[in-house]
Design an enzyme around this catalytic site. Structure first.
Site, PDB file in Angstrom:
ATOM      1  N   LYS A 113       0.838  -1.210   0.000  1.00  0.00           N
ATOM      2  CA  LYS A 113       0.000   0.000   0.000  1.00  0.00           C
ATOM      3  C   LYS A 113       0.872   1.258   0.000  1.00  0.00           C
ATOM      4  O   LYS A 113       0.539   2.248  -0.648  1.00  0.00           O
ATOM      5  CB  LYS A 113      -0.958  -0.001   1.194  1.00  0.00           C
ATOM      6  CG  LYS A 113      -2.042  -1.062   1.043  1.00  0.00           C
ATOM      7  CD  LYS A 113      -3.293  -0.742   1.833  1.00  0.00           C
ATOM      8  CE  LYS A 113      -4.416  -1.675   1.360  1.00  0.00           C
ATOM      9  NZ  LYS A 113      -5.627  -1.624   2.118  1.00  0.00           N
ATOM     10  N   LYS A 194      -4.538  -9.196  -6.926  1.00  0.00           N
ATOM     11  CA  LYS A 194      -5.823  -9.641  -6.368  1.00  0.00           C
ATOM     12  C   LYS A 194      -6.929  -8.667  -6.781  1.00  0.00           C
ATOM     13  O   LYS A 194      -6.669  -7.474  -7.004  1.00  0.00           O
ATOM     14  CB  LYS A 194      -5.747  -9.768  -4.847  1.00  0.00           C
ATOM     15  CG  LYS A 194      -5.675  -8.466  -4.099  1.00  0.00           C
ATOM     16  CD  LYS A 194      -6.113  -8.620  -2.638  1.00  0.00           C
ATOM     17  CE  LYS A 194      -6.376  -7.233  -2.065  1.00  0.00           C
ATOM     18  NZ  LYS A 194      -7.181  -7.166  -0.905  1.00  0.00           N
ATOM     19  N   LYS A 197     -10.689  -2.948  -5.227  1.00  0.00           N
ATOM     20  CA  LYS A 197     -11.376  -1.747  -5.690  1.00  0.00           C
ATOM     21  C   LYS A 197     -10.413  -0.660  -6.133  1.00  0.00           C
ATOM     22  O   LYS A 197     -10.656   0.043  -7.096  1.00  0.00           O
ATOM     23  CB  LYS A 197     -12.262  -1.176  -4.579  1.00  0.00           C
ATOM     24  CG  LYS A 197     -13.549  -1.918  -4.395  1.00  0.00           C
ATOM     25  CD  LYS A 197     -14.276  -1.417  -3.174  1.00  0.00           C
ATOM     26  CE  LYS A 197     -13.468  -1.567  -1.929  1.00  0.00           C
ATOM     27  NZ  LYS A 197     -13.640  -2.785  -1.177  1.00  0.00           N
TER      28      LYS A 197
HETATM   29  N1  AQP Z   1      -9.358 -10.486  -4.106  1.00  0.00           N
HETATM   30  C1  AQP Z   1      -9.754 -11.023  -2.964  1.00  0.00           C
HETATM   31  N2  AQP Z   1      -9.958 -12.364  -2.889  1.00  0.00           N
HETATM   32  C2  AQP Z   1     -10.366 -12.935  -1.723  1.00  0.00           C
HETATM   33  N3  AQP Z   1     -10.600 -12.235  -0.586  1.00  0.00           N
HETATM   34  C3  AQP Z   1     -10.424 -10.895  -0.623  1.00  0.00           C
HETATM   35  N4  AQP Z   1     -10.564  -9.924   0.307  1.00  0.00           N
HETATM   36  C4  AQP Z   1     -10.268  -8.737  -0.252  1.00  0.00           C
HETATM   37  N5  AQP Z   1      -9.896  -8.903  -1.536  1.00  0.00           N
HETATM   38  C5  AQP Z   1      -9.987 -10.236  -1.810  1.00  0.00           C
HETATM   39  C6  AQP Z   1     -11.032 -10.150   1.677  1.00  0.00           C
HETATM   40  O1  AQP Z   1     -12.174  -9.343   1.901  1.00  0.00           O
HETATM   41  C7  AQP Z   1     -12.270  -9.004   3.275  1.00  0.00           C
HETATM   42  C8  AQP Z   1     -12.618  -7.548   3.441  1.00  0.00           C
HETATM   43  O2  AQP Z   1     -11.459  -6.822   3.143  1.00  0.00           O
HETATM   44  P1  AQP Z   1     -11.278  -5.269   3.195  1.00  0.00           P
HETATM   45  O3  AQP Z   1     -12.481  -4.564   3.616  1.00  0.00           O
HETATM   46  O4  AQP Z   1      -9.995  -4.985   3.900  1.00  0.00           O
HETATM   47  O5  AQP Z   1     -11.136  -5.015   1.683  1.00  0.00           O
HETATM   48  P2  AQP Z   1      -9.828  -4.833   0.912  1.00  0.00           P
HETATM   49  O6  AQP Z   1      -8.932  -6.006   1.009  1.00  0.00           O
HETATM   50  O7  AQP Z   1      -9.240  -3.543   1.309  1.00  0.00           O
HETATM   51  O8  AQP Z   1     -10.534  -4.763  -0.459  1.00  0.00           O
HETATM   52  P3  AQP Z   1      -9.910  -4.067  -1.672  1.00  0.00           P
HETATM   53  O9  AQP Z   1     -10.909  -3.992  -2.758  1.00  0.00           O
HETATM   54  O10 AQP Z   1      -8.631  -4.748  -1.964  1.00  0.00           O
HETATM   55  O11 AQP Z   1      -9.734  -2.617  -1.128  1.00  0.00           O
HETATM   56  P4  AQP Z   1      -8.622  -1.599  -1.497  1.00  0.00           P
HETATM   57  O12 AQP Z   1      -8.346  -1.775  -2.960  1.00  0.00           O
HETATM   58  O13 AQP Z   1      -9.277  -0.292  -1.187  1.00  0.00           O
HETATM   59  O14 AQP Z   1      -7.452  -1.913  -0.613  1.00  0.00           O
HETATM   60  C9  AQP Z   1     -10.927  -9.378   3.914  1.00  0.00           C
HETATM   61  O15 AQP Z   1     -11.090 -10.538   4.695  1.00  0.00           O
HETATM   62  C10 AQP Z   1     -10.036  -9.664   2.732  1.00  0.00           C
HETATM   63  O16 AQP Z   1      -9.099 -10.662   3.041  1.00  0.00           O
END
Ligand code: AQP
Length: 326
Positions: A113, A194, A197
């Site tokens: 990040k 992965k 968003k």
């Molecule tokens: N690609 C993925 N495959 C499987 N599990 C995933 N998780 C996130 N991406 C994947 C799981 O979703 C849960 C919620 O996670 P979060 O709210 O922390 O979301 P995130 O990982 O921040 O989602 P993004 O879209 O990747 O957000 P950005 O891009 O803003 O950082 C967690 O249990 C995570 O493991």
């Protein structure tokens, strides 16, 4: 036997994508009958990244609406907003005092990040896994369903709790991460990363996407990028989605076609798009219902916050006593 406590969190970015759903949230729904579940909208985590304060309350609200739409049942589980329970930040500070900096420096999510957002490498982003440990241990949770990207953070939670137990006496049980079959869903446009968003909308399918958007995104998903004999990451991802969402027969049919080299990607994609559209239809209908019943949603949030606060306030007293702070 008393049910084990389960805690997991989601950031309030307003939208939930198929990776979040298949990686974790579907598990959240399934586990409601087995465990005592707390599901947190982790607004304090998300402010370590870029967000819009003017629409933040709406994003938090929409995240709760999404949770209700996928089947989280407020009669069985506690849905709450992290910042409404002040003890999260208090416990984070207490844990800061026993967390080695070197452990945090190893965290790949921080490195990733930070490298993607050089203008905003803040202390909160660095400390994120300590707050996550506090989120879990504040409720004495032992079961934590997450996607694969969170495993390293959960190992750190176990490191922190062992340090606490050694220094201040046995208090916390080791936590157990629960991974689902879809623990790592990849981006449609860049299958080496992965599904996420922050990569942009062509990379993910949101639970709120219309059938037309879903068709468009799946039909343009990256498949083969090289002449390699191995199944490419993009094709593998489409098969993972099909395996998780379609009948076994349908999955086997396409896999056989792939193996005997008669597969047309357009047919595989069209089938997958239909399966996803069908999966999301009832979720989207429920979402509409909750969006039209804002008062009910707000009541669910207030109730959940109250219940979470009661547990947290009781547990923090014990922790502070052990640390000599009370
Ligand atoms: N690609 C993925 N495959 C499987 N599990 C995933 N998780 C996130 N991406 C994947 C799981 O979703 C849960 C919620 O996670 P979060 O709210 O922390 O979301 P995130 O990982 O921040 O989602 P993004 O879209 O990747 O957000 P950005 O891009 O803003 O950082 C967690 O249990 C995570 O493991």
């Amino acid at each position: 036997m008393a049910k084990k406590i389960l805690l997991s969190g989601i950031q309030p970015s307003g939208k939930i994508h198929l990776g979040n759903y298949l990686g974790t949230l579907k598990n959240w729904v399934d586990m409601q009958s087995k465990h005592s579940c707390l599901y947190s909208v982790v607004d304090l985590h998300a402010i370590t990244g870029n967000y819009d304060p003017k629409k933040y309350q709406e994003d938090i609200f929409n995240t709760v609406v999404n949770l209700l739409a996928i089947g989280i049942n407020p009669k069985k589980s506690i849905i709450f907003v992290q910042s409404s329970v002040k003890e999260h930040t208090e416990l984070c500070w207490l844990f800061n005092s026993i967390t080695p900096i070197a452990e945090l420096e190893r965290m790949t999510q921080f490195k990733d990040k930070a490298s993607k957002n050089k203008q905003n490498i803040n202390v909160g982003l660095f400390n994120y896994p300590v707050l996550q440990a506090a989120d879990i241990l504040l409720y004495r949770a032992e079961v934590v369903p997450v996607g694969e990207d969170q495993l390293q953070h959960l190992e750190l939670t176990n490191t922190i709790l062992r340090k606490f137990n050694n220094k201040f006496g046995n208090t916390f049980n080791e936590i157990k991460p629960i991974l689902s079959k879809g623990a790592r869903i990849m981006s449609l446009a860049d299958p080496a990363s992965k599904m996420s968003k922050s990569l942009g909308s062509k990379h993910y399918i949101a639970l709120s996407d219309s059938p037309e958007e879903i068709k468009k995104k799946i039909m343009s998903a990256v498949t083969d990028t090289s002449e390699s004999k191995e199944m490419s990451a993009g094709v593998k991802n489409l098969f993972t989605l099909l395996e998780l969402l379609a009948d076994k027969k349908i999955y086997n049919k396409y896999l056989n076609e792939y193996n005997n080299k008669s597969l047309k990607y357009s047919e595989l994609k069209s089938e997958l798009a239909d399966v996803i559209i069908n999966l999301l239809k009832p979720i989207q209908e429920k979402r509409e219902y909750w969006l039209q019943n804002r008062k009910k949603v707000n009541k669910i949030i207030l109730n959940g916050n109250k219940k979470a606060r009661l547990i947290a306030q009781k547990n923090i007293i014990d922790i502070k006593q052990k640390m000599g702070l009370l």
